[in-house]
Motif scaffolding. Structure first.
Motif, PDB file in Angstrom:
ATOM      1  N   GLY A 108       0.837  -1.203   0.000  1.00 13.28           N
ATOM      2  CA  GLY A 108       0.000   0.000   0.000  1.00 13.28           C
ATOM      3  C   GLY A 108       0.872   1.253   0.000  1.00 13.28           C
ATOM      4  N   SER A 109       0.433   2.279  -0.684  1.00 12.44           N
ATOM      5  CA  SER A 109       1.286   3.466  -0.823  1.00 12.44           C
ATOM      6  C   SER A 109       1.385   4.277   0.470  1.00 12.44           C
ATOM      7  N   ALA A 110       0.406   4.080   1.383  1.00 10.29           N
ATOM      8  CA  ALA A 110       0.387   4.907   2.591  1.00 10.29           C
ATOM      9  C   ALA A 110       1.093   4.249   3.779  1.00 10.29           C
ATOM     10  N   SER A 155      16.307   2.000   4.727  1.00 11.94           N
ATOM     11  CA  SER A 155      16.803   2.104   6.103  1.00 11.94           C
ATOM     12  C   SER A 155      17.764   3.293   6.250  1.00 11.94           C
ATOM     13  N   GLU A 156      18.272   3.812   5.120  1.00  9.56           N
ATOM     14  CA  GLU A 156      19.165   4.985   5.186  1.00  9.56           C
ATOM     15  C   GLU A 156      18.432   6.278   4.823  1.00  9.56           C
ATOM     16  N   LEU A 157      17.127   6.195   4.667  1.00 10.70           N
ATOM     17  CA  LEU A 157      16.340   7.377   4.267  1.00 10.70           C
ATOM     18  C   LEU A 157      15.996   8.204   5.508  1.00 10.70           C
ATOM     19  N   GLY A 158      16.538   9.406   5.582  1.00 10.01           N
ATOM     20  CA  GLY A 158      16.218  10.325   6.684  1.00 10.01           C
ATOM     21  C   GLY A 158      16.580   9.766   8.052  1.00 10.01           C
ATOM     22  N   ARG A 168      24.613   3.118  -2.340  1.00 10.53           N
ATOM     23  CA  ARG A 168      25.522   3.992  -1.595  1.00 10.53           C
ATOM     24  C   ARG A 168      24.950   5.402  -1.541  1.00 10.53           C
ATOM     25  N   ARG A 169      25.161   6.050  -0.411  1.00 18.40           N
ATOM     26  CA  ARG A 169      24.812   7.480  -0.288  1.00 18.40           C
ATOM     27  C   ARG A 169      26.089   8.236  -0.044  1.00 18.40           C
ATOM     28  N   ILE A 170      26.294   9.303  -0.814  1.00 17.10           N
ATOM     29  CA  ILE A 170      27.437  10.179  -0.578  1.00 17.10           C
ATOM     30  C   ILE A 170      26.838  11.421   0.078  1.00 17.10           C
ATOM     31  N   SER A 191      -6.906  14.593  -9.580  1.00 16.00           N
ATOM     32  CA  SER A 191      -7.705  13.723  -8.695  1.00 16.00           C
ATOM     33  C   SER A 191      -7.193  12.293  -8.627  1.00 16.00           C
ATOM     34  N   GLU A 192      -6.017  12.045  -9.141  1.00 16.31           N
ATOM     35  CA  GLU A 192      -5.500  10.679  -9.125  1.00 16.31           C
ATOM     36  C   GLU A 192      -4.640  10.477  -7.878  1.00 16.31           C
ATOM     37  N   VAL A 193      -4.701   9.269  -7.304  1.00 16.57           N
ATOM     38  CA  VAL A 193      -3.811   8.951  -6.182  1.00 16.57           C
ATOM     39  C   VAL A 193      -3.071   7.655  -6.462  1.00 16.57           C
ATOM     40  N   LEU A 194      -1.867   7.607  -5.917  1.00 15.92           N
ATOM     41  CA  LEU A 194      -1.075   6.371  -5.988  1.00 15.92           C
ATOM     42  C   LEU A 194      -1.589   5.469  -4.869  1.00 15.92           C
ATOM     43  N   ALA A 196      12.685   9.274  12.952  1.00 21.07           N
ATOM     44  CA  ALA A 196      11.422  10.026  13.056  1.00 21.07           C
ATOM     45  C   ALA A 196      10.825  10.264  11.668  1.00 21.07           C
ATOM     46  N   ILE A 197      11.674  10.557  10.702  1.00 22.51           N
ATOM     47  CA  ILE A 197      11.192  10.763   9.321  1.00 22.51           C
ATOM     48  C   ILE A 197      10.627   9.448   8.780  1.00 22.51           C
ATOM     49  N   ARG A 198      11.338   8.358   9.033  1.00 21.28           N
ATOM     50  CA  ARG A 198      10.877   7.060   8.495  1.00 21.28           C
ATOM     51  C   ARG A 198       9.552   6.625   9.130  1.00 21.28           C
ATOM     52  N   ASN A 199       9.300   7.074  10.359  1.00 20.33           N
ATOM     53  CA  ASN A 199       8.022   6.747  11.011  1.00 20.33           C
ATOM     54  C   ASN A 199       6.865   7.471  10.350  1.00 20.33           C
ATOM     55  N   ARG A 200       7.156   8.640   9.785  1.00 22.92           N
ATOM     56  CA  ARG A 200       6.087   9.493   9.229  1.00 22.92           C
ATOM     57  C   ARG A 200       5.947   9.361   7.728  1.00 22.92           C
ATOM     58  N   ALA A 201       7.103   9.328   7.053  1.00 24.80           N
ATOM     59  CA  ALA A 201       7.089   9.370   5.581  1.00 24.80           C
ATOM     60  C   ALA A 201       6.545   8.063   5.024  1.00 24.80           C
ATOM     61  N   THR A 202       5.758   8.180   3.979  1.00 24.54           N
ATOM     62  CA  THR A 202       5.215   6.989   3.323  1.00 24.54           C
ATOM     63  C   THR A 202       5.962   6.754   2.010  1.00 24.54           C
ATOM     64  N   LEU A 203       5.893   5.526   1.540  1.00 30.26           N
ATOM     65  CA  LEU A 203       6.558   5.213   0.270  1.00 30.26           C
ATOM     66  C   LEU A 203       5.892   5.991  -0.866  1.00 30.26           C
ATOM     67  N   GLY A 204       4.551   6.064  -0.816  1.00 28.85           N
ATOM     68  CA  GLY A 204       3.822   6.802  -1.861  1.00 28.85           C
ATOM     69  C   GLY A 204       4.234   8.270  -1.889  1.00 28.85           C
ATOM     70  N   GLY A 205       4.336   8.890  -0.710  1.00 20.29           N
ATOM     71  CA  GLY A 205       4.734  10.297  -0.629  1.00 20.29           C
ATOM     72  C   GLY A 205       6.152  10.501  -1.134  1.00 20.29           C
ATOM     73  N   ASN A 206       7.015   9.545  -0.850  1.00 18.60           N
ATOM     74  CA  ASN A 206       8.402   9.640  -1.284  1.00 18.60           C
ATOM     75  C   ASN A 206       8.529   9.577  -2.810  1.00 18.60           C
ATOM     76  N   ILE A 207       7.611   8.856  -3.432  1.00 16.29           N
ATOM     77  CA  ILE A 207       7.640   8.725  -4.894  1.00 16.29           C
ATOM     78  C   ILE A 207       6.941   9.901  -5.572  1.00 16.29           C
ATOM     79  N   CYS A 208       5.924  10.460  -4.884  1.00 18.57           N
ATOM     80  CA  CYS A 208       5.069  11.470  -5.548  1.00 18.57           C
ATOM     81  C   CYS A 208       5.519  12.906  -5.363  1.00 18.57           C
ATOM     82  N   ILE A 209       6.653  13.147  -4.713  1.00 20.58           N
ATOM     83  CA  ILE A 209       7.148  14.526  -4.625  1.00 20.58           C
ATOM     84  C   ILE A 209       7.411  14.996  -6.053  1.00 20.58           C
TER      85      ILE A 209
HETATM   86  C1  LIG Z   1      15.128  15.977   8.138  1.00 21.47           C
HETATM   87  C2  LIG Z   1      14.653  15.315   6.894  1.00 21.47           C
HETATM   88  C3  LIG Z   1      15.469  14.395   6.260  1.00 21.47           C
HETATM   89  C4  LIG Z   1      15.031  13.762   5.092  1.00 21.47           C
HETATM   90  N1  LIG Z   1      15.859  12.872   4.497  1.00 21.47           N
HETATM   91  C5  LIG Z   1      15.438  12.241   3.392  1.00 21.47           C
HETATM   92  C6  LIG Z   1      16.253  11.287   2.748  1.00 21.47           C
HETATM   93  O1  LIG Z   1      17.382  11.021   3.147  1.00 21.47           O
HETATM   94  N2  LIG Z   1      15.779  10.678   1.645  1.00 21.47           N
HETATM   95  C7  LIG Z   1      14.524  10.956   1.139  1.00 21.47           C
HETATM   96  O2  LIG Z   1      14.141  10.358   0.136  1.00 21.47           O
HETATM   97  N3  LIG Z   1      13.738  11.842   1.734  1.00 21.47           N
HETATM   98  C8  LIG Z   1      14.157  12.501   2.829  1.00 21.47           C
HETATM   99  N4  LIG Z   1      13.340  13.410   3.423  1.00 21.47           N
HETATM  100  C9  LIG Z   1      12.050  13.736   2.789  1.00 21.47           C
HETATM  101  C10 LIG Z   1      10.967  12.811   3.234  1.00 21.47           C
HETATM  102  O3  LIG Z   1      11.307  11.501   3.099  1.00 21.47           O
HETATM  103  C11 LIG Z   1       9.774  13.078   2.347  1.00 21.47           C
HETATM  104  O4  LIG Z   1       9.245  14.288   2.770  1.00 21.47           O
HETATM  105  C12 LIG Z   1       8.787  11.986   2.452  1.00 21.47           C
HETATM  106  O5  LIG Z   1       9.271  10.848   1.771  1.00 21.47           O
HETATM  107  C13 LIG Z   1       7.472  12.379   1.881  1.00 21.47           C
HETATM  108  O6  LIG Z   1       6.581  11.392   2.291  1.00 21.47           O
HETATM  109  P1  LIG Z   1       5.200  11.775   2.964  1.00 21.47           P
HETATM  110  O7  LIG Z   1       4.490  10.504   3.139  1.00 21.47           O
HETATM  111  O8  LIG Z   1       5.427  12.656   4.143  1.00 21.47           O
HETATM  112  O9  LIG Z   1       4.560  12.592   1.756  1.00 21.47           O
HETATM  113  P2  LIG Z   1       3.888  14.003   1.750  1.00 21.47           P
HETATM  114  O10 LIG Z   1       4.885  15.030   2.163  1.00 21.47           O
HETATM  115  O11 LIG Z   1       2.595  13.917   2.451  1.00 21.47           O
HETATM  116  O12 LIG Z   1       3.622  14.123   0.180  1.00 21.47           O
HETATM  117  C14 LIG Z   1       4.626  14.438  -0.744  1.00 21.47           C
HETATM  118  C15 LIG Z   1       3.922  14.764  -2.071  1.00 21.47           C
HETATM  119  O13 LIG Z   1       3.368  13.576  -2.602  1.00 21.47           O
HETATM  120  C16 LIG Z   1       1.947  13.704  -2.730  1.00 21.47           C
HETATM  121  N5  LIG Z   1       1.411  12.409  -2.318  1.00 21.47           N
HETATM  122  C17 LIG Z   1       1.634  11.766  -1.150  1.00 21.47           C
HETATM  123  N6  LIG Z   1       1.041  10.558  -1.158  1.00 21.47           N
HETATM  124  C18 LIG Z   1       0.423  10.428  -2.364  1.00 21.47           C
HETATM  125  C19 LIG Z   1      -0.359   9.399  -2.986  1.00 21.47           C
HETATM  126  N7  LIG Z   1      -0.621   8.239  -2.360  1.00 21.47           N
HETATM  127  N8  LIG Z   1      -0.842   9.616  -4.232  1.00 21.47           N
HETATM  128  C20 LIG Z   1      -0.579  10.776  -4.879  1.00 21.47           C
HETATM  129  N9  LIG Z   1       0.161  11.784  -4.357  1.00 21.47           N
HETATM  130  C21 LIG Z   1       0.650  11.622  -3.109  1.00 21.47           C
HETATM  131  C22 LIG Z   1       1.532  14.847  -1.836  1.00 21.47           C
HETATM  132  O14 LIG Z   1       0.387  15.504  -2.318  1.00 21.47           O
HETATM  133  C23 LIG Z   1       2.769  15.745  -1.944  1.00 21.47           C
HETATM  134  O15 LIG Z   1       2.712  16.515  -3.110  1.00 21.47           O
HETATM  135  C24 LIG Z   1      13.749  14.062   4.572  1.00 21.47           C
HETATM  136  C25 LIG Z   1      12.919  14.973   5.217  1.00 21.47           C
HETATM  137  C26 LIG Z   1      13.348  15.613   6.357  1.00 21.47           C
HETATM  138  C27 LIG Z   1      12.421  16.585   7.031  1.00 21.47           C
END
Ligand SMILES: Cc1cc2nc3c(=O)[nH]c(=O)nc-3n(C[C@H](O)[C@H](O)[C@H](O)COP(=O)(O)OP(=O)(O)OC[C@H]3O[C@@H](n4cnc5c(N)ncnc54)[C@H](O)[C@@H]3O)c2cc1C
Length: 213
Positions: free
Chosen positions: A2-4, A27-30, A111-113, A92-95, A33-46
């Motif tokens: 699931g993307s969320a 496991s090296e992403l952020g 690797r991360r530099i 209006s589309e969602v992942l 605390a960031i990994r607890n909050r960030a979703t895979l879908g959000g990470n792809i949809c930036i």
């Molecule tokens: C201190 C810090 C360190 C970080 N380090 C890293 C790092 O090392 N590597 C890295 O990759 N990132 C890093 N990040 C960024 C963080 O991982 C991203 O902000 C996160 O991945 C976004 O996920 P989210 O679920 O919070 O998405 P959101 O911030 O909620 O959404 C991001 C975008 O995607 C859209 N979106 C989200 N979910 C969906 C969906 N299901 N369908 C369609 N659109 C959607 C939202 O509308 C928004 O435009 C860091 C952030 C901080 C604050």
């Protein structure tokens, strides 16, 4: 998947299921605390940036399920985010779901530099995957993430390398580096000289490390 689902949850449940290189990249992403909050879908949809694990998602050839009222479509990540900051997310589309193919790789590297922050101008991530048989490269994929608007991948280099015998000699490496330089010259994002040098040395290192067996 699931993307969320938060990234920390994916890491917990996916340790034995995820491709090793994807587990490593997540496991090296952020920070925890960031990994607890960030979703895979959000990470792809930036929209404007391809984040640190993006080269891994791309080389694993992940597929995305996108939904909006009444319609569902599946699309490979390479078409969803072709570069230049654009993503193919319609109004209006969602992942909703992410499909991760499980191909077996003999050698997989992430690797991360400049690992502290993906916002640094010198940030670079690298993914390399290779399959070898009897000392010959059967399949190879190489990509770099700059946390900018695109991911650097040269199919020309990959095609050049398939079928080569290991180890890759210094003389063979020269023309491959020339192809890489040409690809870097076309990159949409301005690359610092530090990044260019690291991109070149990561390729040399990866090719030197390929196991000859
Ligand atoms: C201190 C810090 C360190 C970080 N380090 C890293 C790092 O090392 N590597 C890295 O990759 N990132 C890093 N990040 C960024 C963080 O991982 C991203 O902000 C996160 O991945 C976004 O996920 P989210 O679920 O919070 O998405 P959101 O911030 O909620 O959404 C991001 C975008 O995607 C859209 N979106 C989200 N979910 C969906 C969906 N299901 N369908 C369609 N659109 C959607 C939202 O509308 C928004 O435009 C860091 C952030 C901080 C604050």
């Amino acid at each position: 998947m699931g993307s969320a689902v938060p990234i920390s949850r994916i890491l917990d449940i996916g340790a034995n299921v995820l491709p090793r290189v994807m587990h490593l990249a997540l496991s090296e992403l952020g920070t925890p605390a960031i990994r607890n909050r960030a979703t895979l879908g959000g990470n792809i949809c930036i929209r404007e940036r391809r984040m640190s694990a993006f080269p891994v998602y791309l080389l694993l050839d992940i597929q995305l399920e996108l939904k909006r009222a009444g319609t569902t479509r599946w699309i490979p990540l390479s078409r969803f985010a072709p570069g230049g900051g654009k993503i193919d997310l319609q109004r209006s589309e969602v992942l909703t779901r992410i499909r991760i193919p499980f191909a077996a790789w003999d050698f997989e590297v992430y690797r991360r530099i400049n690992r502290e922050t993906s916002d640094s101008a010198d940030f670079l991530s690298f993914c390399g995957l290779a399959r070898t048989e009897k000392n010959v490269i059967q399949d190879i994929r190489i990509a770099y993430g700059t946390a900018g608007s695109e991911v650097i991948r040269s199919r020309e280099i990959e095609n050049e390398l398939v079928g080569r015998k290991l180890p890759i000699g210094k003389r063979e490496l020269g023309p491959i580096m020339e192809i890489l330089d040409a690809a870097l010259a076309l990159a949409a994002d301005a690359l610092t000289s530090f990044k260019r040098e690291r991109i070149r040395s990561l390729l040399g290192w990866f090719l030197a490390e390929l196991p000859d067996r």
